[in-house]
Enzyme design. Structure first.
Site, PDB file in Angstrom:
ATOM      1  N   LYS A  13      12.113  -6.702 -20.690  1.00 10.96           N
ATOM      2  CA  LYS A  13      10.970  -6.979 -19.552  1.00 10.96           C
ATOM      3  C   LYS A  13       9.913  -8.075 -20.307  1.00 10.96           C
ATOM      4  CE  LYS A  13       8.888  -2.599 -19.650  1.00 10.96           C
ATOM      5  NZ  LYS A  13       9.735  -1.979 -20.430  1.00 10.96           N
ATOM      6  N   ARG A  88       3.267   3.187 -14.862  1.00  7.06           N
ATOM      7  CA  ARG A  88       4.311   3.917 -15.696  1.00  7.06           C
ATOM      8  C   ARG A  88       4.731   5.450 -15.300  1.00  7.06           C
ATOM      9  NH1 ARG A  88       4.462   0.779 -20.804  1.00  7.06           N
ATOM     10  NH2 ARG A  88       5.884   1.510 -22.263  1.00  7.06           N
ATOM     11  N   ARG A 127      17.264  -5.280 -32.719  1.00  3.82           N
ATOM     12  CA  ARG A 127      15.908  -5.931 -32.871  1.00  3.82           C
ATOM     13  C   ARG A 127      15.146  -5.354 -34.282  1.00  3.82           C
ATOM     14  NH1 ARG A 127      12.268  -5.318 -27.556  1.00  3.82           N
ATOM     15  NH2 ARG A 127      11.415  -3.507 -28.599  1.00  3.82           N
ATOM     16  N   ARG A 139       6.493  -2.656 -34.936  1.00  2.00           N
ATOM     17  CA  ARG A 139       5.303  -1.947 -34.455  1.00  2.00           C
ATOM     18  C   ARG A 139       5.187  -0.391 -34.955  1.00  2.00           C
ATOM     19  NH1 ARG A 139       6.665  -2.811 -28.172  1.00  2.00           N
ATOM     20  NH2 ARG A 139       6.157  -0.647 -28.113  1.00  2.00           N
ATOM     21  N   ARG A 150       9.591   7.643 -26.370  1.00  3.45           N
ATOM     22  CA  ARG A 150       9.294   6.681 -25.454  1.00  3.45           C
ATOM     23  C   ARG A 150      10.385   6.574 -24.299  1.00  3.45           C
ATOM     24  NH1 ARG A 150       9.080   2.101 -29.555  1.00  3.45           N
ATOM     25  NH2 ARG A 150       9.252   0.735 -27.840  1.00  3.45           N
TER      26      ARG A 150
HETATM   27  P1  ADP Z   1       7.687  -0.213 -24.665  1.00  2.00           P
HETATM   28  O1  ADP Z   1       8.368  -1.273 -25.546  1.00  2.00           O
HETATM   29  O2  ADP Z   1       8.339   1.042 -25.163  1.00  2.00           O
HETATM   30  O3  ADP Z   1       7.987  -0.444 -23.219  1.00  2.00           O
HETATM   31  P2  ADP Z   1       4.633  -0.953 -24.436  1.00  2.00           P
HETATM   32  O4  ADP Z   1       4.566  -2.108 -25.266  1.00  2.00           O
HETATM   33  O5  ADP Z   1       4.919  -1.219 -23.005  1.00  2.00           O
HETATM   34  O6  ADP Z   1       6.285  -0.350 -24.906  1.00  2.00           O
HETATM   35  O7  ADP Z   1       3.894   0.298 -24.646  1.00  2.00           O
HETATM   36  C1  ADP Z   1       3.733   0.780 -25.889  1.00  2.00           C
HETATM   37  C2  ADP Z   1       2.812   2.150 -25.805  1.00  2.00           C
HETATM   38  O8  ADP Z   1       1.689   1.669 -25.020  1.00  2.00           O
HETATM   39  C3  ADP Z   1       3.613   3.223 -24.693  1.00  2.00           C
HETATM   40  O9  ADP Z   1       4.492   4.082 -25.518  1.00  2.00           O
HETATM   41  C4  ADP Z   1       2.337   4.231 -24.561  1.00  2.00           C
HETATM   42  O10 ADP Z   1       1.822   4.730 -25.474  1.00  2.00           O
HETATM   43  C5  ADP Z   1       1.163   3.024 -24.329  1.00  2.00           C
HETATM   44  N1  ADP Z   1       1.261   2.484 -22.916  1.00  2.00           N
HETATM   45  C6  ADP Z   1       1.503   1.201 -22.519  1.00  2.00           C
HETATM   46  N2  ADP Z   1       1.243   1.090 -21.287  1.00  2.00           N
HETATM   47  C7  ADP Z   1       0.931   2.322 -20.912  1.00  2.00           C
HETATM   48  C8  ADP Z   1       0.816   2.786 -19.376  1.00  2.00           C
HETATM   49  N3  ADP Z   1       0.587   1.965 -18.344  1.00  2.00           N
HETATM   50  N4  ADP Z   1       0.398   4.273 -19.218  1.00  2.00           N
HETATM   51  C9  ADP Z   1       0.434   4.950 -20.375  1.00  2.00           C
HETATM   52  N5  ADP Z   1       0.577   4.601 -21.461  1.00  2.00           N
HETATM   53  C10 ADP Z   1       0.743   3.108 -21.619  1.00  2.00           C
END
Ligand code: ADP
Length: 200
Positions: A13, A88, A127, A139, A150
């Site tokens: 994404k 989400r 990665r 991270r 996740r």
């Molecule tokens: P990923 O690479 O797992 O898709 P992101 O960088 O999008 O991760 O998000 C990292 C973390 O931030 C998520 O695991 C969650 O804890 C939090 N997070 C991000 N966006 C949202 C959202 N829209 N609703 C709830 N939690 C979120």
């Protein structure tokens, strides 16, 4: 152009969002990036979110919705945006519908990157390994336990969004296992060729 990118962690994404930003002159709104910035800045939201994120769980809907509500109202988002990591959950999608309606905005498409889970895990491991080898900081939620959480959160809470946006007729499914350029090409076929400088 107003878009949502859907797909599990590691589906690509972020990579595609950056290309969309270049091609359509829009902004990328990543709730993950915004939350990590809040954690780094030690804001009240960041202090609350850190432990939740490190575990791989989702922060409360109202936190994610408040962040996005604030961000889509800013001038640079007027031309359009690509939402990456939001919504989400179904309640977040419903809140987004309300937010957009209040502002007279409409989504152009919801792009879902479909991936094979086994290959996805391999991709993510690669990665991590590459980043560690380059001496880059990974991270704090990039570890096996948090990653599993996740993916579980994605399956349980985010996957229902495919049906949600299918019902509204906005869902477009993309083969996320194709090469990065081929995925971009699929997106451009769906959205129509960008008029500004394209980054194929
Ligand atoms: P990923 O690479 O797992 O898709 P992101 O960088 O999008 O991760 O998000 C990292 C973390 O931030 C998520 O695991 C969650 O804890 C939090 N997070 C991000 N966006 C949202 C959202 N829209 N609703 C709830 N939690 C979120």
């Amino acid at each position: 152009m107003k878009l949502i990118l859907l797909g599990p962690p590691g589906a690509g994404k972020g990579t595609q969002a950056l290309r969309l930003v270049g091609a359509y002159s829009i902004v990328q709104l990543s709730t993950g990036d915004m939350l990590r910035a809040a954690v780094a800045a030690g804001t009240p939201v960041g202090l609350k979110a850190k432990a939740i994120m490190d575990r791989g769980d989702l922060v409360p809907d109202e936190v994610a919705v408040a962040i996005i509500a604030d961000r889509i109202g800013q001038p640079d988002a007027k031309r359009g945006f690509v939402l990456d990591g939001f919504p989400r959950t179904v309640p977040q999608a419903e809140a987004l519908d309300r937010l957009l309606a209040e502002r007279g905005m409409k989504l152009d498409a919801v792009l879902e990157l479909k991936v094979n889970e086994g290959i996805l895990l391999k991709r993510i491991e690669t990665r991590f390994a590459e980043m560690t080898a380059r001496g880059e900081k990974v991270r704090t939620d990039d570890n096996a336990d948090a990653l599993k959480k996740r993916l579980d959160a994605y399956r349980a809470q985010t996957e229902p969004l495919s049906a949600y946006y299918d019902r509204t007729g906005q869902l477009r499914t993309i083969d996320g296992m194709a090469s990065i350029d081929a995925v971009t090409a699929q997106i451009h076929r769906i959205l129509g060729a960008p008029t500004s400088v394209a980054q194929a």
